[in-house]
Design a protein around this motif. Sequence first.
Motif, mmCIF file in Angstrom:
data_model
loop_
_atom_site.group_PDB
_atom_site.id
_atom_site.type_symbol
_atom_site.label_atom_id
_atom_site.label_comp_id
_atom_site.label_asym_id
_atom_site.label_seq_id
_atom_site.Cartn_x
_atom_site.Cartn_y
_atom_site.Cartn_z
ATOM 1 N N THR A 1 0.872 -1.076 0.003
ATOM 2 C CA THR A 1 -0.067 -0.107 0.125
ATOM 3 C C THR A 1 0.826 1.264 -0.168
ATOM 4 N N ALA A 2 1.788 1.361 0.875
ATOM 5 C CA ALA A 2 2.687 2.295 0.851
ATOM 6 C C ALA A 2 3.506 2.603 -0.397
ATOM 7 N N ALA A 3 4.090 1.503 -1.093
ATOM 8 C CA ALA A 3 4.674 1.588 -2.434
ATOM 9 C C ALA A 3 3.741 2.467 -3.532
ATOM 10 N N LEU A 4 2.393 1.812 -3.394
ATOM 11 C CA LEU A 4 1.525 2.525 -4.350
ATOM 12 C C LEU A 4 1.261 3.754 -4.084
ATOM 13 N N VAL A 5 0.985 4.415 -2.795
ATOM 14 C CA VAL A 5 0.889 5.760 -2.485
ATOM 15 C C VAL A 5 1.934 6.649 -2.931
ATOM 16 N N LEU A 6 3.162 5.967 -2.577
ATOM 17 C CA LEU A 6 4.328 6.726 -3.062
ATOM 18 C C LEU A 6 4.670 6.737 -4.627
ATOM 19 N N GLY A 7 4.260 5.734 -5.274
ATOM 20 C CA GLY A 7 4.258 5.819 -6.754
ATOM 21 C C GLY A 7 3.248 6.855 -7.267
ATOM 22 N N ILE A 8 2.134 7.061 -6.748
ATOM 23 C CA ILE A 8 1.410 8.150 -7.089
ATOM 24 C C ILE A 8 1.641 9.502 -6.643
ATOM 25 N N VAL A 9 2.367 9.706 -5.622
ATOM 26 C CA VAL A 9 2.819 10.709 -5.145
ATOM 27 C C VAL A 9 4.099 11.424 -5.850
ATOM 28 N N SER A 10 4.709 10.237 -6.264
ATOM 29 C CA SER A 10 6.118 10.716 -7.115
ATOM 30 C C SER A 10 5.500 11.223 -8.659
ATOM 31 N N ILE A 11 4.552 10.665 -9.025
ATOM 32 C CA ILE A 11 4.095 11.498 -10.199
ATOM 33 C C ILE A 11 3.410 12.695 -10.208
ATOM 34 N N LEU A 12 2.676 12.876 -9.166
ATOM 35 C CA LEU A 12 2.041 14.305 -8.873
ATOM 36 C C LEU A 12 2.775 15.374 -8.344
ATOM 37 N N ILE A 13 3.404 14.875 -7.202
ATOM 38 C CA ILE A 13 4.190 16.169 -6.286
ATOM 39 C C ILE A 13 5.557 15.981 -6.234
ATOM 40 N N CYS A 14 6.132 14.960 -5.882
ATOM 41 C CA CYS A 14 7.599 15.058 -5.630
ATOM 42 C C CYS A 14 8.482 13.716 -6.451
ATOM 43 N N PRO A 15 8.804 13.947 -7.417
ATOM 44 C CA PRO A 15 8.951 12.745 -8.286
ATOM 45 C C PRO A 15 10.222 12.107 -7.923
ATOM 46 N N LEU A 16 11.199 12.689 -7.663
ATOM 47 C CA LEU A 16 12.678 11.845 -7.251
ATOM 48 C C LEU A 16 12.594 11.279 -5.766
ATOM 49 N N ILE A 17 12.425 12.098 -4.770
ATOM 50 C CA ILE A 17 12.354 11.498 -3.374
ATOM 51 C C ILE A 17 11.410 10.241 -3.256
ATOM 52 N N CYS A 18 10.134 10.690 -3.604
ATOM 53 C CA CYS A 18 9.137 9.738 -3.210
ATOM 54 C C CYS A 18 9.234 8.656 -4.568
ATOM 55 N N GLY A 19 9.709 8.896 -5.558
ATOM 56 C CA GLY A 19 10.018 7.687 -6.669
ATOM 57 C C GLY A 19 10.965 6.814 -6.014
ATOM 58 N N ILE A 20 12.167 7.055 -5.646
ATOM 59 C CA ILE A 20 13.178 6.400 -5.197
ATOM 60 C C ILE A 20 12.793 5.538 -3.912
ATOM 61 N N ILE A 21 12.065 6.191 -2.920
ATOM 62 C CA ILE A 21 11.658 5.318 -1.725
ATOM 63 C C ILE A 21 10.725 4.436 -2.150
ATOM 64 N N GLY A 22 9.684 4.738 -3.037
ATOM 65 C CA GLY A 22 8.713 3.902 -3.423
ATOM 66 C C GLY A 22 9.161 2.518 -4.182
ATOM 67 N N VAL A 23 10.168 2.551 -5.180
ATOM 68 C CA VAL A 23 10.983 1.576 -5.615
ATOM 69 C C VAL A 23 11.375 0.800 -4.575
ATOM 70 N N ILE A 24 12.018 1.254 -3.360
ATOM 71 C CA ILE A 24 12.584 0.397 -2.644
ATOM 72 C C ILE A 24 11.880 -0.315 -1.936
ATOM 73 N N ILE A 25 10.642 0.320 -1.420
ATOM 74 C CA ILE A 25 9.684 -0.195 -0.434
ATOM 75 C C ILE A 25 8.898 -1.236 -1.410
ATOM 76 N N GLY A 26 8.674 -1.086 -2.567
ATOM 77 C CA GLY A 26 7.769 -1.724 -3.676
ATOM 78 C C GLY A 26 8.630 -3.101 -3.687
ATOM 79 N N GLY A 27 10.092 -3.187 -3.952
ATOM 80 C CA GLY A 27 10.857 -4.370 -4.065
ATOM 81 C C GLY A 27 10.602 -5.089 -2.642
ATOM 82 N N GLN A 28 10.765 -4.430 -1.414
ATOM 83 C CA GLN A 28 10.580 -4.832 -0.345
ATOM 84 C C GLN A 28 9.143 -5.770 -0.056
ATOM 85 N N ALA A 29 8.408 -5.115 -0.394
ATOM 86 C CA ALA A 29 6.872 -5.599 -0.215
ATOM 87 C C ALA A 29 6.677 -6.715 -1.385
ATOM 88 N N LYS A 30 7.421 -6.882 -2.332
ATOM 89 C CA LYS A 30 7.079 -8.065 -3.321
ATOM 90 C C LYS A 30 7.912 -9.186 -2.656
#
Length: 102
Positions: free
Chosen positions: A29-58
């Motif tokens: 859930t956190a990875a999905l939220v971070l992915g959406i936020v990375s497109i809309l608001i804060c691309p680099l920071i939230c995108g990098i964190i989203g990739v890391i947390i998404g990999g951990q989640a999988k």
Amino acid sequence: MSEQWQQPQGQPQWGGGGQAPQSTSGKATAALVLGIVSILICPLICGIIGVIIGGQAKNEIDSSGGRLGGRGMAQAGVILSWIGIAWGVLIVILFIAGAISA
């Protein structure tokens, strides 16, 4: 004549059996939220964190033996995060190109 209702033999009983409901991974859930936020608001920071947390989640979902769900959400979060990172890099390149040409 005191007949009590009884369930016929061979009929399935209500409740008591089956599997426990599958829960969704919080990291997915956190990875999905971070992915959406990375497109809309804060691309680099939230995108990098989203990739890391998404990999951990999988990894967490794969090793849970079916207890956790949300692999699709984690994958969507990773994809959206990569899109957000690409969007952020493009913005930085355009900003630098504009600064150089000015």
